[in-house]
Design a protein around this motif. Structure first.
Motif, PDB file in Angstrom:
ATOM      1  N   LEU A  49       0.393   5.981   4.919  1.00 42.04           N
ATOM      2  CA  LEU A  49       1.283   6.882   4.185  1.00 42.04           C
ATOM      3  C   LEU A  49       1.585   8.182   4.934  1.00 42.04           C
ATOM      4  O   LEU A  49       1.597   9.250   4.338  1.00 42.04           O
ATOM      5  CB  LEU A  49       0.637   7.231   2.831  1.00 42.04           C
ATOM      6  CG  LEU A  49       0.299   6.047   1.942  1.00 42.04           C
ATOM      7  CD1 LEU A  49      -0.645   6.467   0.840  1.00 42.04           C
ATOM      8  CD2 LEU A  49       1.576   5.459   1.375  1.00 42.04           C
ATOM      9  N   PRO A  50       1.862   8.135   6.235  1.00 36.12           N
ATOM     10  CA  PRO A  50       2.036   9.393   6.972  1.00 36.12           C
ATOM     11  C   PRO A  50       3.292  10.173   6.592  1.00 36.12           C
ATOM     12  O   PRO A  50       3.341  11.378   6.760  1.00 36.12           O
ATOM     13  CB  PRO A  50       2.097   8.942   8.427  1.00 36.12           C
ATOM     14  CG  PRO A  50       2.660   7.556   8.345  1.00 36.12           C
ATOM     15  CD  PRO A  50       2.074   6.979   7.072  1.00 36.12           C
ATOM     16  N   ASN A  51       4.325   9.513   6.068  1.00 30.99           N
ATOM     17  CA  ASN A  51       5.593  10.188   5.796  1.00 30.99           C
ATOM     18  C   ASN A  51       5.847  10.441   4.318  1.00 30.99           C
ATOM     19  O   ASN A  51       6.955  10.798   3.946  1.00 30.99           O
ATOM     20  CB  ASN A  51       6.747   9.367   6.381  1.00 30.99           C
ATOM     21  CG  ASN A  51       6.624   9.221   7.882  1.00 30.99           C
ATOM     22  OD1 ASN A  51       6.233  10.158   8.562  1.00 30.99           O
ATOM     23  ND2 ASN A  51       6.931   8.057   8.390  1.00 30.99           N
ATOM     24  N   VAL A  52       4.836  10.231   3.486  1.00 32.73           N
ATOM     25  CA  VAL A  52       5.011  10.419   2.048  1.00 32.73           C
ATOM     26  C   VAL A  52       4.600  11.845   1.678  1.00 32.73           C
ATOM     27  O   VAL A  52       3.553  12.331   2.089  1.00 32.73           O
ATOM     28  CB  VAL A  52       4.192   9.382   1.255  1.00 32.73           C
ATOM     29  CG1 VAL A  52       4.339   9.610  -0.231  1.00 32.73           C
ATOM     30  CG2 VAL A  52       4.627   7.967   1.620  1.00 32.73           C
ATOM     31  N   THR A  53       5.425  12.523   0.899  1.00 33.16           N
ATOM     32  CA  THR A  53       5.174  13.898   0.470  1.00 33.16           C
ATOM     33  C   THR A  53       3.940  13.966  -0.425  1.00 33.16           C
ATOM     34  O   THR A  53       3.700  13.068  -1.227  1.00 33.16           O
ATOM     35  CB  THR A  53       6.394  14.425  -0.303  1.00 33.16           C
ATOM     36  OG1 THR A  53       7.542  14.282   0.522  1.00 33.16           O
ATOM     37  CG2 THR A  53       6.218  15.878  -0.677  1.00 33.16           C
ATOM     38  N   LYS A  54       3.186  15.030  -0.294  1.00 30.69           N
ATOM     39  CA  LYS A  54       2.007  15.236  -1.135  1.00 30.69           C
ATOM     40  C   LYS A  54       2.411  15.296  -2.597  1.00 30.69           C
ATOM     41  O   LYS A  54       3.477  15.797  -2.933  1.00 30.69           O
ATOM     42  CB  LYS A  54       1.303  16.542  -0.757  1.00 30.69           C
ATOM     43  CG  LYS A  54       0.765  16.549   0.634  1.00 30.69           C
ATOM     44  CD  LYS A  54       0.182  17.906   0.976  1.00 30.69           C
ATOM     45  CE  LYS A  54      -0.262  17.927   2.427  1.00 30.69           C
ATOM     46  NZ  LYS A  54      -0.797  19.229   2.813  1.00 30.69           N
ATOM     47  N   GLY A  55       1.538  14.777  -3.464  1.00 31.39           N
ATOM     48  CA  GLY A  55       1.816  14.843  -4.898  1.00 31.39           C
ATOM     49  C   GLY A  55       1.193  13.690  -5.646  1.00 31.39           C
ATOM     50  O   GLY A  55       0.377  12.936  -5.120  1.00 31.39           O
ATOM     51  N   MET A  56       1.593  13.562  -6.909  1.00 33.13           N
ATOM     52  CA  MET A  56       1.099  12.494  -7.788  1.00 33.13           C
ATOM     53  C   MET A  56       2.074  11.329  -7.752  1.00 33.13           C
ATOM     54  O   MET A  56       3.291  11.525  -7.768  1.00 33.13           O
ATOM     55  CB  MET A  56       0.967  13.014  -9.222  1.00 33.13           C
ATOM     56  CG  MET A  56       0.077  14.204  -9.357  1.00 33.13           C
ATOM     57  SD  MET A  56      -1.500  13.964 -10.169  1.00 33.13           S
ATOM     58  CE  MET A  56      -1.363  12.573 -11.185  1.00 33.13           C
ATOM     59  N   TYR A  57       1.530  10.115  -7.738  1.00 29.55           N
ATOM     60  CA  TYR A  57       2.321   8.895  -7.666  1.00 29.55           C
ATOM     61  C   TYR A  57       1.720   7.836  -8.580  1.00 29.55           C
ATOM     62  O   TYR A  57       0.598   7.986  -9.071  1.00 29.55           O
ATOM     63  CB  TYR A  57       2.355   8.352  -6.230  1.00 29.55           C
ATOM     64  CG  TYR A  57       3.116   9.243  -5.285  1.00 29.55           C
ATOM     65  CD1 TYR A  57       4.454   9.011  -5.018  1.00 29.55           C
ATOM     66  CD2 TYR A  57       2.502  10.329  -4.679  1.00 29.55           C
ATOM     67  CE1 TYR A  57       5.171   9.838  -4.158  1.00 29.55           C
ATOM     68  CE2 TYR A  57       3.210  11.166  -3.825  1.00 29.55           C
ATOM     69  CZ  TYR A  57       4.540  10.904  -3.570  1.00 29.55           C
ATOM     70  OH  TYR A  57       5.244  11.730  -2.735  1.00 29.55           O
ATOM     71  N   ILE A  58       2.474   6.767  -8.776  1.00 27.41           N
ATOM     72  CA  ILE A  58       1.994   5.609  -9.519  1.00 27.41           C
ATOM     73  C   ILE A  58       1.930   4.432  -8.553  1.00 27.41           C
ATOM     74  O   ILE A  58       2.906   4.126  -7.867  1.00 27.41           O
ATOM     75  CB  ILE A  58       2.948   5.244 -10.686  1.00 27.41           C
ATOM     76  CG1 ILE A  58       3.022   6.381 -11.695  1.00 27.41           C
ATOM     77  CG2 ILE A  58       2.515   3.946 -11.352  1.00 27.41           C
ATOM     78  CD1 ILE A  58       1.741   6.645 -12.448  1.00 27.41           C
ATOM     79  N   LEU A  59       0.774   3.791  -8.494  1.00 26.46           N
ATOM     80  CA  LEU A  59       0.612   2.563  -7.722  1.00 26.46           C
ATOM     81  C   LEU A  59       0.820   1.397  -8.676  1.00 26.46           C
ATOM     82  O   LEU A  59       0.127   1.296  -9.689  1.00 26.46           O
ATOM     83  CB  LEU A  59      -0.789   2.487  -7.112  1.00 26.46           C
ATOM     84  CG  LEU A  59      -1.086   1.165  -6.414  1.00 26.46           C
ATOM     85  CD1 LEU A  59      -0.393   1.112  -5.070  1.00 26.46           C
ATOM     86  CD2 LEU A  59      -2.565   0.954  -6.256  1.00 26.46           C
ATOM     87  N   LYS A  60       1.811   0.559  -8.390  1.00 28.17           N
ATOM     88  CA  LYS A  60       2.039  -0.661  -9.168  1.00 28.17           C
ATOM     89  C   LYS A  60       1.640  -1.830  -8.295  1.00 28.17           C
ATOM     90  O   LYS A  60       2.021  -1.901  -7.130  1.00 28.17           O
ATOM     91  CB  LYS A  60       3.514  -0.799  -9.542  1.00 28.17           C
ATOM     92  CG  LYS A  60       3.958   0.124 -10.641  1.00 28.17           C
ATOM     93  CD  LYS A  60       5.439  -0.004 -10.939  1.00 28.17           C
ATOM     94  CE  LYS A  60       5.818  -1.348 -11.463  1.00 28.17           C
ATOM     95  NZ  LYS A  60       7.242  -1.407 -11.890  1.00 28.17           N
ATOM     96  N   TYR A  61       0.871  -2.740  -8.852  1.00 32.24           N
ATOM     97  CA  TYR A  61       0.475  -3.926  -8.101  1.00 32.24           C
ATOM     98  C   TYR A  61       0.533  -5.146  -9.002  1.00 32.24           C
ATOM     99  O   TYR A  61       0.408  -5.043 -10.226  1.00 32.24           O
ATOM    100  CB  TYR A  61      -0.910  -3.756  -7.479  1.00 32.24           C
ATOM    101  CG  TYR A  61      -2.006  -3.432  -8.460  1.00 32.24           C
ATOM    102  CD1 TYR A  61      -2.787  -4.438  -9.004  1.00 32.24           C
ATOM    103  CD2 TYR A  61      -2.266  -2.128  -8.840  1.00 32.24           C
ATOM    104  CE1 TYR A  61      -3.796  -4.148  -9.907  1.00 32.24           C
ATOM    105  CE2 TYR A  61      -3.262  -1.826  -9.740  1.00 32.24           C
ATOM    106  CZ  TYR A  61      -4.023  -2.837 -10.269  1.00 32.24           C
ATOM    107  OH  TYR A  61      -5.017  -2.544 -11.167  1.00 32.24           O
ATOM    108  N   THR A  62       0.766  -6.299  -8.392  1.00 34.08           N
ATOM    109  CA  THR A  62       0.925  -7.540  -9.130  1.00 34.08           C
ATOM    110  C   THR A  62      -0.178  -8.513  -8.736  1.00 34.08           C
ATOM    111  O   THR A  62      -0.415  -8.749  -7.548  1.00 34.08           O
ATOM    112  CB  THR A  62       2.297  -8.174  -8.837  1.00 34.08           C
ATOM    113  OG1 THR A  62       3.310  -7.219  -9.144  1.00 34.08           O
ATOM    114  CG2 THR A  62       2.518  -9.429  -9.652  1.00 34.08           C
ATOM    115  N   ILE A  63      -0.842  -9.053  -9.754  1.00 38.85           N
ATOM    116  CA  ILE A  63      -1.870 -10.084  -9.573  1.00 38.85           C
ATOM    117  C   ILE A  63      -1.556 -11.213 -10.532  1.00 38.85           C
ATOM    118  O   ILE A  63      -1.457 -10.990 -11.745  1.00 38.85           O
ATOM    119  CB  ILE A  63      -3.284  -9.532  -9.853  1.00 38.85           C
ATOM    120  CG1 ILE A  63      -3.633  -8.424  -8.873  1.00 38.85           C
ATOM    121  CG2 ILE A  63      -4.312 -10.656  -9.798  1.00 38.85           C
ATOM    122  CD1 ILE A  63      -4.972  -7.755  -9.142  1.00 38.85           C
TER     123      ILE A  63
END
Length: 75
Positions: A49-63
């Protein structure tokens, strides 16, 4: 169960499933914009994640066709 580490993360994030393989991963900002997307089949993902701005995010994943979400912090 899925484990995220480190959280907060800086330049990378590990996403690990102890049982079933993760088939899709997305990271979204709080406006719903996708900042990272990848498909595959693995129990352990290392996301750079070197180019992602600092902050809060949501991780969505599929299983197994089910979509889950977890909050993450990028520093």
């Amino acid at each position: 169960e899925v484990i995220l580490y480190p959280n907060p993360a800086s330049s990378y994030l590990h996403v690990e499933s102890k049982e079933n393989q993760i088939s899709r991963i997305e990271i979204l900002d709080f406006l719903g914009r996708v900042v990272y997307f990848e498909k595959g089949h693995a129990n352990l993902w290392q996301i750079s994640l070197p180019n992602v701005t600092k902050g809060m995010y949501i991780l969505k994943y599929t299983i197994e066709g089910k979509v889950y979400q977890k909050p993450i912090i990028l520093m």
